[in-house]
Design a protein around this motif. Structure first.
Motif, PDB file in Angstrom:
ATOM      1  N   HIS A 164      -5.011   6.056  -2.219  1.00  0.00           N
ATOM      2  CA  HIS A 164      -4.565   5.046  -1.607  1.00  0.00           C
ATOM      3  C   HIS A 164      -4.105   3.547  -3.223  1.00  0.00           C
ATOM      4  O   HIS A 164      -5.320   4.131  -3.645  1.00  0.00           O
ATOM      5  CB  HIS A 164      -5.389   4.516  -0.820  1.00  0.00           C
ATOM      6  N   HIS A 202       1.058  -1.593   0.076  1.00  0.00           N
ATOM      7  CA  HIS A 202      -0.168   0.053   0.541  1.00  0.00           C
ATOM      8  C   HIS A 202       1.201   1.596  -0.178  1.00  0.00           C
ATOM      9  O   HIS A 202       1.610   1.339   0.876  1.00  0.00           O
ATOM     10  CB  HIS A 202      -0.595  -0.340   1.412  1.00  0.00           C
ATOM     11  N   THR A 248      -0.093   5.499  -0.224  1.00  0.00           N
ATOM     12  CA  THR A 248      -0.788   6.380   0.030  1.00  0.00           C
ATOM     13  C   THR A 248       0.012   7.846  -0.112  1.00  0.00           C
ATOM     14  O   THR A 248       0.738   8.104   0.339  1.00  0.00           O
ATOM     15  CB  THR A 248      -1.804   6.821   2.185  1.00  0.00           C
ATOM     16  N   SER A 267       3.160   4.876   3.352  1.00  0.00           N
ATOM     17  CA  SER A 267       3.590   3.374   2.449  1.00  0.00           C
ATOM     18  C   SER A 267       3.783   2.264   3.749  1.00  0.00           C
ATOM     19  O   SER A 267       4.328   1.951   4.372  1.00  0.00           O
ATOM     20  CB  SER A 267       5.156   3.788   1.926  1.00  0.00           C
ATOM     21  N   PRO A 327      -6.568  12.203   0.471  1.00  0.00           N
ATOM     22  CA  PRO A 327      -5.636  10.795   0.353  1.00  0.00           C
ATOM     23  C   PRO A 327      -5.574  10.150  -1.361  1.00  0.00           C
ATOM     24  O   PRO A 327      -7.435  10.544  -1.684  1.00  0.00           O
ATOM     25  CB  PRO A 327      -5.778  10.103   1.513  1.00  0.00           C
ATOM     26  N   THR A 331      -9.659   6.334  -4.265  1.00  0.00           N
ATOM     27  CA  THR A 331     -10.219   8.071  -3.181  1.00  0.00           C
ATOM     28  C   THR A 331     -11.922   7.664  -2.631  1.00  0.00           C
ATOM     29  O   THR A 331     -12.637   6.753  -3.868  1.00  0.00           O
ATOM     30  CB  THR A 331     -10.349   9.036  -4.422  1.00  0.00           C
TER      31      THR A 331
END
Lengths: 371, 371
Positions: free
Chosen positions: A217, A127, A129, A187, A215, A229
């Protein structure tokens, strides 16, 4: 299925997912937009099997349901709807979507929602962001350097170089290269990870973002990336291919640094580009310097000769070099700052542009060899 | 030849005459713009031998002279010039036009002005003077009804029907017809005179007019018409051919008169036009009425059914009729008034639209026969 909403709400959703509808769908159902109504939301979905976009808008539903309508016709219809409340109602046999406003009614033919391919459910992966503002800056400063030549698909993409410490984006068509080091909100990437995503699609996604501070992602799997989003989910395939080692082409030093006004230089390049007009036109502009004057020259048999002078601050050597004007022009158009550095080393070494104030960014142009 | 002026002054002149430069010139010299500098004026001239346009701007000249430059290149150059004073200087041997601004210089190749065809000198003929506002109203309300099919050239024109008492303009492509009775400032026409001038050219000329109250003069000869304002001279060839007797097709009475809001009707027609989308789309919309409701219906196998209702005031019979939506849409877009009359007589008789407040005008649409 029965719900009400306004034209503007519909427009947002339809515009967002329309980017994923292929101009030449491989299956008839893919010419459609899938609509799923729940109590308080309407979810739009479109895909060309390479790219999938989902966009959700708030609505007031009296009856849930799903349907698929032709994307092009629905898009045209939404644009022409009046201001004021609009009611949508799926007919008993699901074959018609009735659209009601004032005394009028429009009945659109539908397709079977069961045939519509569902987007894969992605949860596993690394992940990252970012802020939406960072995502937009990335597409603006880097995206235009990607190639549109699909025969080497990796050059049509933006390289994401993600590390625990940094995130970098690179795009190149081999004639020029954009590089940006960005900042992440968070992250989970433990080791370095590189992947390529289609530049045009990222630019399309950026156009749908309106909240700089909010944010965005990313979930990164082996072959796909999910971008999310609050309202939107986009699934992109990762482009396969070996990206060139971009660090090796960026000159580490320079022999000449000029400080130049973007506006003055762009206007001079625009005029020098006149030499490209006509059948025997040339895209080449020749740059030389004398004291604090940067001279740009171009010529063509049909147009004539162009001699442009731009005032610069200069440290270091006087260097003569030639570029394809397009690569200079395109970069000068995207900068939001007033001044740039142009760093040169010699006539056959790539020139480097660094916008003053956007210092995590650089733009490299390969010179043209001239006689 | 040496003179100074600003970018905006040049732009006005170049834009005006560029309409007369052919995209495929029959002689190389016709790809050029002729420039003649006198003490206080610069005259631009371009022609494709069918149409000639001359436009004069005030300048400060230090040396008179003439030259010809490529129209496309000159046009592009002028757009890219900086704000501020620009000096033009013809080289000793007349082969280059030097354009100087700040420290920069652009040298444009020139052509020999002796080769450039001179516009005929027209003084003899009948004279008509209009206000520029009247000329513009004529092109707006009548011009769009002309055909673009060059195989019957008279339908690509606007008919000028000039009499001592009145001036009338008519355009038709045989599916619809626009008619306007105008007012003249003065006229020397003693007997009735009819002539046809190319609609697109008249529309182009109208775009160059900015002073509603100022005069525009016509000098009408056997085969040509000269149109003059203070700055501009345009010479057009009269289109040959027999124009239909327009008075005979305009219905003298009606059985049903509706008063309709232009905006509401245009929006409804735009939506009904959705049925024209897709391969099997139809341009036909069906109109019927019940009380004060005008109903517009359209349908297509791909889109579905559309049922639009518009509130109207109605006197007289209830009539059902079908039209090609384009002819209705195009007319509704040019009206500057809020309300129109639609006068109908029967399903096979042309409908007549009269904008309320532009009452010297009418627009006629031939209906479509439906099963």
């Amino acid at each position: 299925m029965e719900f009400s909403c306004t034209r503007q709400e519909l427009l947002d959703g339809v515009n967002a997912v329309s980017k994923a509808v292929s101009a030449r769908p491989t299956m008839p159902i893919l010419s459609g937009i899938y609509m799923e109504v729940q109590e308080n939301s309407l979810r739009f979905l479109a895909t060309d099997m390479e790219l999938g976009i989902e966009y959700t808008i708030p609505i007031r539903a009296t009856k849930p349901g799903t349907t698929v309508v032709n994307a092009k016709i629905f898009n045209e219809m939404v644009r022409r709807l009046p201001d004021g409340p609009i009611t949508f109602l799926l007919s008993e046999d699901s074959s018609l979507l009735k659209v009601r406003y004032f005394g009028s009614e429009l009945s659109l033919n539908t397709m079977n929602p069961i045939e519509f391919p569902v987007l894969p459910h992605i949860v596993e992966g690394e992940h990252v962001t970012l802020t939406q503002g960072q995502f937009k800056e990335m597409t603006r400063l880097v995206g235009f350097s990607a190639s549109s030549d699909e025969s080497r698909p990796w050059f049509t993409g933006i390289l994401w170089d993600v590390n625990p410490e940094y995130i970098r984006w690179v795009a190149t068509d081999t004639h020029r290269l954009s590089f940006l080091q960005g900042t992440m909100v968070s992250s989970t990437v433990q080791e370095g990870r590189q992947f390529i995503l289609h530049a045009k699609t990222l630019i399309d996604v950026a156009r749908l973002l309106h909240e700089e501070e909010n944010p965005i992602h990313l979930t990164i799997t082996k072959s796909q990336v999910l971008i999310e989003t609050e309202q939107m989910r986009v699934i992109l395939r990762i482009i396969e291919g070996q990206y060139p080692k971009y660090q090796q082409v960026i000159p580490k030093e320079y022999k000449c640094r000029m400080t130049v006004k973007v506006k003055a230089l762009l206007e001079a390049v625009d005029r020098a580009a006149l030499a490209s007009l006509g059948k025997e036109g040339s895209n080449i502009i020749k740059i030389s310097m004398d004291g604090n004057i940067l001279t740009i020259r171009s010529n063509s048999p049909e147009v004539g000769h162009i001699h442009e002078e731009v005032f610069v601050d200069r440290e270091g050597d006087s260097i003569s070099i030639a570029f394809n004007y397009r690569y200079l022009q395109e970069a000068l158009k995207v900068f939001s700052v007033e001044d740039i550095y142009i760093d040169l080393t010699g006539p056959l070494v790539p020139g480097v542009i660094r916008p003053i104030g956007e210092d995590r960014y650089l733009y490299l142009i390969v010179p043209v060899r001239t006689v």
